[in-house]
Design a protein around this motif. Structure first.
Motif, PDB file in Angstrom:
ATOM      1  N   ALA B 495      41.016  47.836  34.792  1.00  0.00           N
ATOM      2  CA  ALA B 495      39.906  47.282  35.566  1.00  0.00           C
ATOM      3  C   ALA B 495      39.588  45.869  35.094  1.00  0.00           C
ATOM      4  CB  ALA B 495      38.679  48.189  35.440  1.00  0.00           C
ATOM      5  N   VAL B 496      39.607  45.652  33.772  1.00  0.00           N
ATOM      6  CA  VAL B 496      39.322  44.310  33.245  1.00  0.00           C
ATOM      7  C   VAL B 496      40.403  43.328  33.678  1.00  0.00           C
ATOM      8  CG1 VAL B 496      39.060  42.948  31.154  1.00  0.00           C
ATOM      9  CG2 VAL B 496      38.064  45.205  31.274  1.00  0.00           C
ATOM     10  N   ALA B 497      41.667  43.768  33.550  1.00  0.00           N
ATOM     11  CA  ALA B 497      42.775  42.884  33.907  1.00  0.00           C
ATOM     12  C   ALA B 497      42.701  42.495  35.381  1.00  0.00           C
ATOM     13  CB  ALA B 497      44.107  43.571  33.613  1.00  0.00           C
ATOM     14  N   ARG B 498      42.177  43.407  36.194  1.00  0.00           N
ATOM     15  CA  ARG B 498      42.080  43.162  37.622  1.00  0.00           C
ATOM     16  C   ARG B 498      40.955  42.164  37.916  1.00  0.00           C
ATOM     17  NH1 ARG B 498      39.375  45.851  40.741  1.00  0.00           N
ATOM     18  NH2 ARG B 498      39.802  45.832  42.973  1.00  0.00           N
ATOM     19  N   LYS B 507      44.948  38.690  21.497  1.00  0.00           N
ATOM     20  CA  LYS B 507      43.879  39.032  20.561  1.00  0.00           C
ATOM     21  C   LYS B 507      42.905  40.031  21.191  1.00  0.00           C
ATOM     22  CE  LYS B 507      39.865  36.967  18.383  1.00  0.00           C
ATOM     23  NZ  LYS B 507      38.858  36.668  19.389  1.00  0.00           N
ATOM     24  N   ASN B 508      42.513  39.701  22.443  1.00  0.00           N
ATOM     25  CA  ASN B 508      41.585  40.592  23.122  1.00  0.00           C
ATOM     26  C   ASN B 508      42.208  41.957  23.370  1.00  0.00           C
ATOM     27  OD1 ASN B 508      39.205  39.245  23.293  1.00  0.00           O
ATOM     28  ND2 ASN B 508      39.729  38.201  25.198  1.00  0.00           N
ATOM     29  N   LEU B 509      43.509  41.973  23.662  1.00  0.00           N
ATOM     30  CA  LEU B 509      44.194  43.240  23.897  1.00  0.00           C
ATOM     31  C   LEU B 509      44.130  44.112  22.659  1.00  0.00           C
ATOM     32  CD1 LEU B 509      46.015  45.101  25.550  1.00  0.00           C
ATOM     33  CD2 LEU B 509      47.969  43.814  24.735  1.00  0.00           C
ATOM     34  N   LEU B 510      44.389  43.506  21.498  1.00  0.00           N
ATOM     35  CA  LEU B 510      44.369  44.257  20.246  1.00  0.00           C
ATOM     36  C   LEU B 510      42.972  44.812  19.987  1.00  0.00           C
ATOM     37  CD1 LEU B 510      46.478  44.925  18.118  1.00  0.00           C
ATOM     38  CD2 LEU B 510      45.502  43.117  16.707  1.00  0.00           C
ATOM     39  N   LEU B 511      41.967  43.929  20.153  1.00  0.00           N
ATOM     40  CA  LEU B 511      40.585  44.362  19.926  1.00  0.00           C
ATOM     41  C   LEU B 511      40.203  45.473  20.907  1.00  0.00           C
ATOM     42  CD1 LEU B 511      38.682  41.026  19.248  1.00  0.00           C
ATOM     43  CD2 LEU B 511      39.028  42.943  17.680  1.00  0.00           C
ATOM     44  N   GLY B 512      40.584  45.260  22.184  1.00  0.00           N
ATOM     45  CA  GLY B 512      40.250  46.248  23.212  1.00  0.00           C
ATOM     46  C   GLY B 512      40.898  47.585  22.921  1.00  0.00           C
ATOM     47  N   THR B 565      50.571  50.164  27.178  1.00  0.00           N
ATOM     48  CA  THR B 565      50.197  49.885  28.560  1.00  0.00           C
ATOM     49  C   THR B 565      49.704  48.453  28.694  1.00  0.00           C
ATOM     50  OG1 THR B 565      49.259  52.092  28.370  1.00  0.00           O
ATOM     51  CG2 THR B 565      49.096  51.020  30.514  1.00  0.00           C
ATOM     52  N   GLY B 566      48.862  48.025  27.731  1.00  0.00           N
ATOM     53  CA  GLY B 566      48.281  46.684  27.781  1.00  0.00           C
ATOM     54  C   GLY B 566      49.353  45.606  27.688  1.00  0.00           C
ATOM     55  N   THR B 567      50.364  45.822  26.833  1.00  0.00           N
ATOM     56  CA  THR B 567      51.431  44.829  26.688  1.00  0.00           C
ATOM     57  C   THR B 567      52.179  44.668  28.009  1.00  0.00           C
ATOM     58  OG1 THR B 567      51.621  45.619  24.431  1.00  0.00           O
ATOM     59  CG2 THR B 567      53.327  44.122  25.222  1.00  0.00           C
ATOM     60  N   PHE B 568      52.461  45.789  28.656  1.00  0.00           N
ATOM     61  CA  PHE B 568      53.122  45.720  29.962  1.00  0.00           C
ATOM     62  C   PHE B 568      52.278  44.890  30.934  1.00  0.00           C
ATOM     63  CE2 PHE B 568      56.865  48.516  30.622  1.00  0.00           C
ATOM     64  CZ  PHE B 568      57.025  48.934  29.309  1.00  0.00           C
ATOM     65  N   LEU B 569      50.970  45.155  30.929  1.00  0.00           N
ATOM     66  CA  LEU B 569      50.071  44.423  31.821  1.00  0.00           C
ATOM     67  C   LEU B 569      50.078  42.938  31.482  1.00  0.00           C
ATOM     68  CD1 LEU B 569      46.904  46.704  32.116  1.00  0.00           C
ATOM     69  CD2 LEU B 569      48.354  45.943  33.986  1.00  0.00           C
ATOM     70  N   LEU B 570      50.072  42.662  30.172  1.00  0.00           N
ATOM     71  CA  LEU B 570      49.996  41.282  29.694  1.00  0.00           C
ATOM     72  C   LEU B 570      51.255  40.507  30.058  1.00  0.00           C
ATOM     73  CD1 LEU B 570      48.313  39.346  27.845  1.00  0.00           C
ATOM     74  CD2 LEU B 570      49.684  40.173  25.951  1.00  0.00           C
ATOM     75  N   LEU B 571      52.407  41.155  29.878  1.00  0.00           N
ATOM     76  CA  LEU B 571      53.667  40.437  30.058  1.00  0.00           C
ATOM     77  C   LEU B 571      54.060  40.313  31.520  1.00  0.00           C
ATOM     78  CD1 LEU B 571      55.789  41.835  27.098  1.00  0.00           C
ATOM     79  CD2 LEU B 571      54.627  39.627  27.274  1.00  0.00           C
ATOM     80  N   TRP B 572      53.932  41.433  32.259  1.00  0.00           N
ATOM     81  CA  TRP B 572      54.485  41.415  33.619  1.00  0.00           C
ATOM     82  C   TRP B 572      53.429  41.581  34.710  1.00  0.00           C
ATOM     83  CZ3 TRP B 572      57.170  44.481  29.864  1.00  0.00           C
ATOM     84  CH2 TRP B 572      58.329  43.858  29.372  1.00  0.00           C
ATOM     85  N   GLY B 573      52.171  41.520  34.339  1.00  0.00           N
ATOM     86  CA  GLY B 573      51.126  41.586  35.356  1.00  0.00           C
ATOM     87  C   GLY B 573      50.842  43.001  35.804  1.00  0.00           C
ATOM     88  N   ARG B 574      49.991  43.120  36.844  1.00  0.00           N
ATOM     89  CA  ARG B 574      49.490  44.437  37.238  1.00  0.00           C
ATOM     90  C   ARG B 574      50.562  45.326  37.845  1.00  0.00           C
ATOM     91  NH1 ARG B 574      45.001  42.540  40.730  1.00  0.00           N
ATOM     92  NH2 ARG B 574      45.409  44.428  41.908  1.00  0.00           N
ATOM     93  N   ARG B 575      51.657  44.690  38.311  1.00  0.00           N
ATOM     94  CA  ARG B 575      52.700  45.512  38.917  1.00  0.00           C
ATOM     95  C   ARG B 575      53.373  46.407  37.870  1.00  0.00           C
ATOM     96  NH1 ARG B 575      56.178  41.487  41.825  1.00  0.00           N
ATOM     97  NH2 ARG B 575      54.308  40.279  41.449  1.00  0.00           N
ATOM     98  N   GLY B 580      54.353  50.814  32.395  1.00  0.00           N
ATOM     99  CA  GLY B 580      53.677  50.794  31.099  1.00  0.00           C
ATOM    100  C   GLY B 580      53.060  52.138  30.786  1.00  0.00           C
ATOM    101  N   LEU B 581      52.432  52.718  31.814  1.00  0.00           N
ATOM    102  CA  LEU B 581      51.790  54.013  31.648  1.00  0.00           C
ATOM    103  C   LEU B 581      52.825  55.074  31.282  1.00  0.00           C
ATOM    104  CD1 LEU B 581      48.933  55.036  31.950  1.00  0.00           C
ATOM    105  CD2 LEU B 581      49.463  55.692  34.300  1.00  0.00           C
ATOM    106  N   VAL B 582      53.971  55.024  31.972  1.00  0.00           N
ATOM    107  CA  VAL B 582      55.035  56.001  31.702  1.00  0.00           C
ATOM    108  C   VAL B 582      55.537  55.841  30.265  1.00  0.00           C
ATOM    109  CG1 VAL B 582      57.374  56.700  32.305  1.00  0.00           C
ATOM    110  CG2 VAL B 582      55.723  56.216  34.105  1.00  0.00           C
ATOM    111  N   ALA B 583      55.736  54.584  29.849  1.00  0.00           N
ATOM    112  CA  ALA B 583      56.221  54.333  28.490  1.00  0.00           C
ATOM    113  C   ALA B 583      55.246  54.892  27.462  1.00  0.00           C
ATOM    114  CB  ALA B 583      56.427  52.839  28.278  1.00  0.00           C
ATOM    115  N   ALA B 584      53.953  54.606  27.655  1.00  0.00           N
ATOM    116  CA  ALA B 584      52.946  55.107  26.725  1.00  0.00           C
ATOM    117  C   ALA B 584      52.950  56.626  26.704  1.00  0.00           C
ATOM    118  CB  ALA B 584      51.571  54.589  27.126  1.00  0.00           C
ATOM    119  N   CYS B 585      53.136  57.209  27.899  1.00  0.00           N
ATOM    120  CA  CYS B 585      53.117  58.665  28.040  1.00  0.00           C
ATOM    121  C   CYS B 585      54.286  59.287  27.279  1.00  0.00           C
ATOM    122  CB  CYS B 585      53.166  59.002  29.510  1.00  0.00           C
ATOM    123  SG  CYS B 585      53.341  60.713  29.867  1.00  0.00           S
TER     124      CYS B 585
END
Lengths: 360, 601
Positions: B495-498, B507-512, B565-575, B580-585
């Protein structure tokens, strides 16, 4: 009325359905139900006919026997899936509570040829699947014992039933009556009900969102608009019902006369959709329309079920292939009633369409 | 205006409005339909249900035999002479020649045979009931007694069979205490007339008729019956309670859903929003009349069924849960058809969650996760303890409160009147809960608040996979539990990334991630201590709630999951959210499986 305009409206509604991805929820729902299917199959069949559960068990069960000697012991010994243990009643009940035995019978000292009845007490575990299995097995044993007692007391009887000799049915589960007599008609009916609820949403939405003015400014007339929506909903009925029949086919449940069943479903579905459309045109507001429609639906459904040769019964007969040509007559009657309702809806829609924009 | 008085104003206004929109033309027609319904019901009771008429064809050579099957509409009987019948035997499902029954060797033939056997039993009983000497015709009567026995959750784990083990050799000895029991009396305590009346009543029972008597309870007969009347107990009788209690309540919640939706249609609620009344008062005020009506309905049904009033206690959280979901669905749907489909979907999920555990009532503690089980127990006369009440209703209360909170914070113009798709509206609802100044605190709280929903979803999978064989059910449970947790943890970040793409720096990703991991752990701990202690002790529990044994390991796992999940979002965007979710899972499942294997050894 212009069929092209009707087609346009229908296409717009169908596109709206797919773009909102609401249909995804419908698919999710069906997948979810499919996940439960093994549970549902056992569960629903058991609800319909608890004796069917017996077929699922292959193990032998222990039964505690307390009280006097009787011919019942012999009846139990005939079966290899029930193992009898002679026990003290208190011991047996405690063992039942620990699930060391599955049932306990207590037989009193009443002689077989006594004046009064033999009162056997049967103890089972409460509200348990396993009890249902045991119940069926013990029932058969007790029926054998009852037959024996009747023979002992036969000289006191006056009338005798016609003798029928049954072949050994082999026991086991039988889904046939449940699947063909209940599941198939309900699955085929479901899309019709969903579509009828959908038409109410489509029509009342135009009123409540005040989008009618825009729509009326196009060459499409009000009646064409209504029929376009009806067409969009009607298309979904045979498609969904057909999908159910195909799915059943994949699961090894062959359905005869699928085409005729779909025809009946489509005719009945159109009737319900038109009924929904009429209610929606009258109330122009979703809450009232859905409320009245769902109540009316119950009335219609109950009435239909109480009439011999109703469309649902015909679907059952078609599915098991015991129907004569009479079903075409019923189909014609339903189609006639639907046409009458359709005429009513058209007349109503025309009247609404010709009224002044304020009165719409 | 104080909060209480504004709630009262809104509630009165809501009552008046729904009465006027509904009252004008709906009530007369509804009353008419109700009269029609009564008439049709009477007609249907008279005429019977004609759904399965003519399913089977039966050929008989004796009119006397044809009379046996005549009352059963499922059979169409054809009378012919024996030779003709034998010749055309493949056209029939059953042929009866001189008292010998021949059935077709098909599923249909076997089903027909079974139905015929039952009809024949009914016919024999009917003949026997006319005997002057009743006890010659019915020499055997069964007194059916039920004994309570509950398996504890560890039964299957410790290798104890649920079905009783059998050893042909010697009688089993009970392990528990043995209570002395006095043998039952051998004399029949019911008079002969009563027995005759009873036998006349139970003629040929249709399989569906048994369900009509579940609520009304036993007859004057008590527990006495003949062997052929010995029908299996209803393992699924709670389904009747679903129909009787849950559906009317769900149906009423639909009116609330519509009322919320109507505020949004054509910006009708704008006037309401511009008043000094706050959103909390508006929502509570709007929900109050429906809540009252639902309680009244529940009271009426309880009185009608003659059940104890205490069953209302577990129904209250169910009512709240329905209302809270109605609020969110009403606020999130774009159109009426979306509203219909989503609410049907929700009702199926909720009904399964309520119904399926009750199947195991009296048998297994897992059943207690559904408040409906408490209703079942209470109707049986067993009652429930305060602790059981907390166990089964805590999740319902928690989720309802959180959903109401989400509804209240989002009951604003820009949210109500936007026309975005369902998923992005829901994402909007979530991001409304994330403050701009303290995003990490918000993420921490959000992760904590998702816990009740995570538990509910996991409970549903537990019920779902419960009857699958052991190794497979554990694997399925592990993977689905991991997926649910990773999904729940990621929604805040998504939701934040969106909303604010710039926020997502390393940094924010790590803190979050740390904030979310902590929030998740704290929520989990808090709720677990409050509730499901019994279930967590079992092997299933250790799959779901593995992370409780050591604290720092699960914390790292939770943080790592969000980081992936956050790294996936950070590197390749919301798509890249889904991959990312599958990898984390996958990582989460591997971790769980590793520890699970350790636990099993």
């Amino acid at each position: 009325m212009n069929t092209r305009n009707i087609g346009l409206v229908a296409k717009k509604e169908l596109l709206g359905l797919s773009s909102e991805k609401t249909i995804v929820f419908a698919i999710l729902l069906q997948v979810f139900i499919a996940m439960f299917s093994s549970f549902l199959m056992v569960g629903l069949t058991a609800m319909y006919d608890p004796e069917a559960i017996e077929g699922y068990s292959t193990v032998a069960y222990g039964v505690g026997y307390a009280g006097a000697d009787s011919a019942l012991i012999g009846e139990f010994e005939k079966r290899d899936d029930l193992i009898l243990h002679r026990m003290d009643l208190s011991q047996a009940l405690a063992a039942l509570r620990d699930r060391k035995v599955s049932a306990v019978v207590y037989v009193p000292e009443t002689p077989p040829d006594a004046e009064g009845p033999v009162m056997v007490t049967l103890y089972l575990i409460q509200n348990d699947l396993q009890s249902s299995v045991i119940n069926v097995k013990v029932k058969e044993v007790l029926q054998g014992y009852e037959k024996e007692l009747r023979e002992v007391r036969a000289d006191r009887m006056t009338a005798f039933p016609v003798e029928l000799n049954f072949p050994d049915s082999g026991g086991g589960e039988n889904f046939f009556e449940f699947v063909y007599g209940l599941l198939i008609p309900l699955l085929v009916l479901l899309p019709a009900i969903v579509s009828a609820a959908l038409i109410i949403d489509l029509i009342t939405e135009e009123y409540q969102r005040r989008t009618l003015e825009t729509l009326m400014s196009t060459p499409v007339t009000f009646a064409e608009m209504v029929w376009g929506k009806v067409a969009a909903c009607e298309v979904l009925v045979p498609v969904q019902a057909g999908a159910w029949l195909l799915l059943l086919g994949f699961n090894g449940i062959a359905v005869d006369n699928a085409a005729a069943i779909l025809l009946h479903a489509s005719a009945g579905g159109l009737f319900l959709i038109l009924l929904g459309a009429l209610v929606a045109l009258h109330y122009r507001e979703r809450t009232s329309a859905q409320f009245i429609f769902s109540t009316a639906l119950v009335v219609v459904f109950l009435l239909v079920m109480a009439v011999p040769y109703n469309p649902l019964n015909l679907m059952v007969r078609l599915a098991v292939d015991t129907v004569g040509p009479v079903h075409w007559l019923i189909l014609a009657l339903v189609a006639g009633a639907t046409a009458l309702l359709g005429w009513g809806v058209t007349a109503y829609a025309r009247r609404v369409g010709e009224a002044t924009p304020e009165a719409r | 205006m104080s909060l209480a008085s504004s709630i009262r104003t809104i509630a009165v206004w809501e009552m008046n409005r729904s009465m006027t929109t509904m009252g004008r033309s709906v009530l007369p027609l509804a009353a008419g339909l109700l009269v029609l319904l009564l008439l049709v019901t009477a007609f249907a009771a008279e005429s019977g249900v004609h759904m399965q008429d003519g399913m089977y064809r039966i050929g008989v050579d004796d009119p006397e035999v044809a009379r046996i099957v005549a009352p059963d509409g499922r059979f169409t009987a054809y009378l012919d002479n024996g030779a003709a019948l034998w010749e055309n035997r493949f056209a029939y499902d059953i042929v009866i020649l001189q008292g010998e029954v021949y059935a077709a060797d098909t599923d249909k033939g076997r089903a027909a045979l079974k139905t015929l056997e039952r009809d024949y039993e009914g016919y024999v009983s009917y003949v026997a009931a006319g005997e002057p000497d009743l006890f010659a015709a019915y020499p055997l009567w069964i007194d059916l007694q039920y004994v309570k026995s509950e398996i504890d959750f560890l039964a299957t784990q410790s290798g104890q069979q649920v079905g009783a083990p059998t050893d042909a050799g010697r009688p089993p000895a009970p392990s528990g205490p043995v209570e002395a029991v006095t043998p039952p009396a051998s004399a029949m305590p019911v008079s002969e007339e009563t027995l005759r009346e009873h036998l006349a009543d139970t003629g040929n029972n249709h399989p569906l008729e048994r369900y009509t008597g579940v609520i009304s309870g036993g007859s004057a007969m008590g527990d006495f019956r003949t062997p052929s009347e010995l029908s299996a107990p209803l393992p699924f009788d709670a389904i009747i309670l679903v129909f009787v209690f849950i559906f009317p309540l769900y149906f009423t919640s639909q009116f609330f859903m519509m009322s919320v939706m109507n505020e949004r249609v054509g910006r009708a609620g704008e006037a309401l929003l511009s008043t000094p009344v706050g959103p909390a008062a508006i929502i509570v005020g709007k929900a109050l009349p429906y809540f009252t009506i639902m309680i009244l309905i529940a009271v009426a049904i309880t009185l009608f069924a003659g059940a104890p009033m205490t069953i209302l206690l577990p129904l209250v959280p169910v009512i709240l849960f329905f209302l809270a979901n109605a609020l969110i669905i009403g606020m999130a749907s774009r159109s009426f058809k979306e509203l219909s489909f989503v609410s049907i979907f929700f009702s199926t999920l909720a009904t399964s969650y309520l119904f399926f555990p009750t199947v195991f009532a009296n048998t297994h503690v897992i059943s207690i996760i559904s408040p409906l089980t408490l209703v079942v127990l209470d109707i049986q006369g067993d009652g429930f303890t305060a602790m059981e009440f907390v166990y089964s209703t805590a999740l319902f209360f928690a989720t309802s409160i959180i959903l109401f909170y989400v509804g209240i914070t989002n009951f604003r113009e820009e949210r109500l009147f936007s026309q975005k798709p369902l998923t992005s509206r829901l994402a909007d609802f979530v991001s409304a809960g994330i403050s701009r100044d303290h995003p990490h605190i918000s993420l921490f709280l959000l992760a904590g608040f998702t816990i009740p929903f995570v538990f509910m979803a996991q409970m549903l999978t537990l019920v779902l996979f419960f009857n699958i064989p052991m190794p497979l059910s554990l694997v399925l449970l592990t993977v689905s539990a991991a997926f649910i947790e990773e999904f729940a943890k990621s929604i805040g970040l998504y939701a934040v990334a969106r909303e604010r793409p710039g926020f997502l720096t390393p940094k924010n990703l790590l803190l979050g991630a740390v904030a979310i991991g902590f929030g998740f752990l704290v929520g989990e701990k808090l709720l677990l201590f409050a509730t499901l202690a019994q279930i967590t002790e079992s092997i299933f529990g250790s799959v779901l709630f593995l992370s409780l044994q050591v604290l720092w390991m699960p914390l790292l796992l939770h943080i790592a999951g969000v980081l992936i999940t956050g790294t996936f979002l950070l590197l390749w965007g919301r798509r890249a959210y889904l991959p990312g979710l599958v990898a984390a899972c996958v990582v989460h499942s591997l971790y769980n499986l590793y520890f699970l294997l350790g636990a099993l050894q």
